[in-house]
Design a protein around this motif. Sequence first.
Motif, PDB file in Angstrom:
ATOM      1  N   ASN A 173       0.823  -1.218   0.000  1.00  0.00           N
ATOM      2  CA  ASN A 173       0.000   0.000   0.000  1.00  0.00           C
ATOM      3  C   ASN A 173       0.857   1.268   0.000  1.00  0.00           C
ATOM      4  O   ASN A 173       0.560   2.214   0.727  1.00  0.00           O
ATOM      5  N   GLY A 174       1.916   1.230  -0.782  1.00  0.00           N
ATOM      6  CA  GLY A 174       2.808   2.392  -0.816  1.00  0.00           C
ATOM      7  C   GLY A 174       2.679   3.195  -2.095  1.00  0.00           C
ATOM      8  O   GLY A 174       3.646   3.826  -2.545  1.00  0.00           O
ATOM      9  N   MET A 234       1.711   0.619 -11.312  1.00  0.00           N
ATOM     10  CA  MET A 234       2.995   0.176 -11.851  1.00  0.00           C
ATOM     11  C   MET A 234       2.838  -0.278 -13.300  1.00  0.00           C
ATOM     12  O   MET A 234       3.672   0.047 -14.161  1.00  0.00           O
ATOM     13  N   ARG A 235       1.794  -1.029 -13.567  1.00  0.00           N
ATOM     14  CA  ARG A 235       1.595  -1.518 -14.933  1.00  0.00           C
ATOM     15  C   ARG A 235       1.441  -0.345 -15.890  1.00  0.00           C
ATOM     16  O   ARG A 235       1.958  -0.354 -16.994  1.00  0.00           O
ATOM     17  N   GLU A 236       0.775   0.676 -15.412  1.00  0.00           N
ATOM     18  CA  GLU A 236       0.513   1.811 -16.298  1.00  0.00           C
ATOM     19  C   GLU A 236       1.746   2.691 -16.490  1.00  0.00           C
ATOM     20  O   GLU A 236       2.091   3.064 -17.598  1.00  0.00           O
ATOM     21  N   ASP A 256      -4.214  -0.675  -2.566  1.00  0.00           N
ATOM     22  CA  ASP A 256      -4.380   0.733  -2.904  1.00  0.00           C
ATOM     23  C   ASP A 256      -4.141   1.005  -4.388  1.00  0.00           C
ATOM     24  O   ASP A 256      -3.953   2.142  -4.794  1.00  0.00           O
ATOM     25  N   GLY A 257      -4.114  -0.066  -5.180  1.00  0.00           N
ATOM     26  CA  GLY A 257      -3.939   0.131  -6.620  1.00  0.00           C
ATOM     27  C   GLY A 257      -2.487   0.272  -7.037  1.00  0.00           C
ATOM     28  O   GLY A 257      -2.194   0.722  -8.147  1.00  0.00           O
ATOM     29  N   SER A 258      -1.577  -0.113  -6.163  1.00  0.00           N
ATOM     30  CA  SER A 258      -0.152  -0.011  -6.482  1.00  0.00           C
ATOM     31  C   SER A 258       0.189  -0.750  -7.785  1.00  0.00           C
ATOM     32  O   SER A 258       0.938  -0.237  -8.622  1.00  0.00           O
TER      33      SER A 258
END
Lengths: 496, 961
Positions: free
Chosen positions: B5-6, B44-46, B38-40
């Motif tokens: 969650n960073g 990253m993929r994007e 949190d969508g980390s």
Amino acid sequence: MTRSVSIVIPTYNNLKLLLQCLHSTHALTYQRDSLEIIVVDNGSSDGTHESLKNAYPRVKQIRLDTNTGFAFACNHGAASASGEFVAFLNDDALPSPDWIEGLFAGLDAGGPDAVCAASHIRSGDGTQVEYEGGSANLFGVGRPRPIWGWLDAPEKAGEGSPVLFASGGAMLIQRRAFLDAGGFDAAFFAYFEDVDLGWRLWLLGHKVVYAPHAVVRHIGGATGSRSGAHRRYTLWECNSLATILKNYESDNMERILSSALMLLYKRALLSAGDTIQPAEYALTAPRDTNTANIERVPKVSIAHLAAINRFNANLPHFMAERKKMQATRCRSDAEILSMLGRPWEPQFAGEEYAAASRQIADTMRLLDLPGAEQRRVLVVAQSDDEAEAVGISSLLAHHARVALALVDEERASPPVHLAYGFLQHRLLPHDKELGDLVQSAEILVAIGNASNAQVIREAGGPLAVVDYPPGTAPNGASIFTASETDRLIEFCKRQM
Amino acid sequence: MLNYNGLRHLEECFTSLLDIDYPKDRLELILTDNGSTDGSLDFMREHFPTVRLVETGSNLGFAAGNNFGAEAATGEYVAFLNNDTRVEPDWLNELVKGLLAGQGAGVVCTSSLMLDWAGKKIDFLSGGLNFHGFGFQPSYGLPLEGQNLAPRDLLFACGGSMLIRRDVFLEVGGFDPDYFAFFEDVDLGWRLWMLGYKVTLTPTAITYHRHHGTASEMANHRIQVLYERNALYTIYKNYEEANLNKILPAALLLLGQRAVRLAELGGVDFSDYDLASTSTDPSPVENLHRNAVATLIAVDEFRANLAKFQQKREWLQARRKRSDAELMAMFGQPGRVHLVNHKTDAPYAAAHFGLLHEFGIESLWSHLPKEVLVISPDVLPVGDIPASGSGIRAWSLGKGLESKGHHVRFTMPKAALIGREDQVPPEYVLGAWTPETLQSIVDALAPDVVVSCGWPNLTWLERANVPVALDLAGPHLLERAYQQYRDVETNAEEKLAALRRADFYTCISTRQKYYFTGWLAQSGVKVEDIPASLVVIPYSLDPAQPEHHVREDEEVKFVYGGIFLPWQNAAPALLTVAAALEEAGTGTLEVIGGKHPFHAVDTGNFGPLVDKLSTMSRVKMSGLLPHDELVERYTHADVAVDLMLPNAERELAFPSRTVHYFWCGLPVIHAEFSEVAPFIREYNAGWVVPHDDTGALRDVVMSILANPNIARMYSQHAQTLARECFSWDKTIEVLDKFIRNPYIRAERSHELNEIKVVTNQPEAGGVFITAAERELPPRAKRLQARRRSPQKQVASRSISLLRDLLPVALGRNRTSKVTGRKCVTLSELTEGHSHGQRFLSPRNGLSGARVEIGTFGRRNTSRLVLHLRAHPAATTDLYSLEVPVHNIKDGQPLLFRFPSIADSWNRWFYLVAECPDGVPGDAVTLLASTRPGPIKGQRYEDGLPANGSLLIDLEFAGGDA
């Protein structure tokens, strides 16, 4: 020649009971001119001094200006005593008229090394036994029960049987030996100072023995019991740590102290009950609403921390005492450990604590301590009418063989690790005496159909059944044939 | 890089990672995601599609998560980096270079230097460990400037930015997954060393850290569980059997002591747990702070996992290549008093050192150097500023300890450096103390021992939480008295309070030992402990001495040097010598001296003396010189004139300047009363004369002029004396003994400091630790209340002893500027005190009273209130006057005018003065005569009758009395 005795009675704000106590000491049949009575007043503010001056002008009074604790008051009394022997007596205890004679009978039966004799203490109404022998677990926690070895053997429980310690509430000790041993450890204040003294007396080569005919009734209601439980817990916990620190040999002390501390912290948590929820302390737990970060915890739980605080503060003293004791000891830990009688008895109820104790004993290699291998094995056999009809039954004979094998295997000295209780006539579910035995045993070995007894079936804990008709043994019992003595011994050793 | 969650850190961190100049074909970037929600990963993929994503599936913690990443990695080396960091472009290149440089010697792991986000302060420079498994980061939070940035061996690399050989990492089991988080890097380092590998610091690899970016969101008590538990895991696995057996019980007892302190800070009053307690709080429950509970839970988790750790321990111990003794030398400060998340104080530190001592653990490292902080009260002899004797004393103690191998840091008062910052090396400027910062300097440096030179420093150390050695070199209280600095009572109480904050004491002479023995006893040090804890270290200097120059064909040169101080009177001696030189027509006398460079100290009678000497033909005057220049002058002179009039201060002193003269090869002409005199006689290092025998002094000067060779021979004796008796490597041994086995006095273990309790409010601004002022626990309050009175009693006893030593009566004699009467300055009118006078009015029409004010020669800010009352017990005023005092000058009369009282004749009145907001150092007072005054009456102090009379003049309507 009559031996002179000084009765030392420490007191603190307990005038009513003290007067009763003094009344019964004046009814003692022991030769008057060999008897001195000393009351050590720990700073009472209830008029003790004036009342005593009027009622018992011949009683010697020593007044201390503050409450210095039981241990210090006893030491002070003993130091000012003139008797060859000192008898310590609680201010809420009533000795029988022949108490002193009874103490000497026990002492004399104990042989030349016996310097200290313990009384038989009953509750105020006489119905309950409060002290009938002193034992302790590995962690210095004393129990007023016999060393297991002579529990079921009345002939051994007679005069002069060895006990680890005499209850400080009513005991006799050679004044010289008491003073040479340094008396009670005054830093204990109260509680377990008698365990520590007994332990040290044994270390110094003396014997402490039981005097079953020295009967004292203990009314209760002394100072300590009137105070909050958390204060008593603090002293119990601190003083048992001190007993460990002072009295064990170096290697053992370090390991046993570490173990004792881990168990102490466990008790702190357990005695907090559900006021502490360990799950809340996991890093990944969801956040709760207790933003003040305060738990509302029983004081008896916090008392464990108070004990650590007290222990650390007194550490230089305890270490100095340790140095003295280790330099003068003449018995090994192995001898003492075999004297404890109840090395593995948990000092807190419940399976969670028992499991923690077992796990500590295992991982801290306490099971290997020489002298502490002893287990309280109760071998129960039933001798029914049929068996009696044919004389000594084959089962009884076998039972004897098992018992002897266990004794032989351990070679502990004195061989007190084994008890074998069996009833000659009948085995009733409600037999109280057997019930007590079963409760304090660690391992039950039932011979033959003795395992049918309800009290054994319901006992819980490890149970070995020997020679039982296949298929009907209680659930969870381990089954042995009469010839599997080795396997049975191994089984007993493995249990904790 | 491990991530949980960073999300908010990722962009900055990976941007810097993509910028590093390491060959891209030999670089694999992996983000190990610990189950972020949190969508980390989407982010990253994007935004960083080239970064390989490895998912653990759930939060495995720092240790296991990083292991997971390392197993998935393909590189020969693996670098771990925290997500709340950014790196310099050459970060990885430097790490690899650093590791390869040491590979031949067994290095398998190297740590980056970690700075704060702004790059100004140290985050991780090296790793330290104390005996019970608490890792720490020495120099954390200190400015980067002045730090030693050389590559070095480290016990452990910072888990947040390090490089390690992947095969070794996996072979040793990686980070211990049971740790979850915290101290796993400490344990890894310890294991690597134990298994025969090495860990280093590569200071050229730089990482910037947003400290505790992730940890700040965790509840404090939960972190506490991990720190406490993991420390136990670490020591259980890694110590040799004998050491473990010895250390584990002490560590467990100390852990309990931490819980005790945390409980106390949370409000538990442990005196309630005493069977002798007579308090009757009926409640069977009370509040316990969660951080205290956390320590209990930590032990229980440790216990529950013992069997597992026993196996880990056996695996490790069977492969041990290095002994505990070797590794302990890398701990840095094995005896460091250290708590995570909390400040320490004397009671905790006392338990810490008590356990180390009683369990015989301290001997495991007493041969290793200690970290020592020397607090100097004055300018140190560094740079170009003139140093004072007390600064040189501090320096010599520190240097002596360095000669025994210890690591010594010095701090001097910032006030001494104002405007001269460029004249001393920068580390001394950065490390300088002020009363406000002294405690935080001690906290930040966390030395093993503090050496405080002079007791006034300790006034500012609010929590003396490490063992403190106090050097009492001078009778400072007398010096204060000479300076009229505050009143004697206040000074004495301050001194006693400061003495209570130390554990070991040094002084400079045998006479001082006697003098301070009384003071220590009165401050509460056990009398039987004093002989062993108060030792004499003569004023000492470098065993390497300057060369003294023989000046065969020149005139004999006499010198006098040093700061002009009011308690020193060298006038008769210097005038006698100057006159003798004039009479002989040969030789010179050089007087090098001046006002104190930093303290506002009066120069006493030196002013008139200098005026007079300046007119004499063979005298040369120069101002104070920097140390080097002073030495240059001394080594080119022949004889030092070192003769002063005796007084209490001088008789107790073991003059630093005298030893300095010897050291420079100057034989001295010295007074007989001094404790140095026997040394001079023994070594023929000068001439001893009675202080009041000017004839004898003149004869000595004449004999030297007649036979200068004597002086030249004595010069060698002087340096021999300095070398044999006053070299810091020789005299320091008594202090070195304490430094090696330090302790906190048992009496100090009862000081319940007003420590700031740490409360856990992570919601408020995401701060890791927030401190809030907290009420003292009730017991502490009671103790304080109780202590006050014996303290005062003791203080007043000391003061009466002191009065006998003082050259003047309390308050120092002076003359009224109004009447010319002899008078004294009364004690400061601080809050709660009053000075009054009861008087019988000799006339009708009383309309005013004039008193004379004492200001202690300073500008005060408080108010003075005068009351006219009927009698001392009256609570209502007839009249009163309140005046601000900031414009009042010393000795100025103040007229208290009121409507005239027509029938005042033969009536008693009571005039009383107070400063309702006066504090020590900022309050005025009144002047009084020690004799009864012309007006019939009685003087009062604090409402009680006292001797003497206030200087008071009455006014009557229609003319004065």
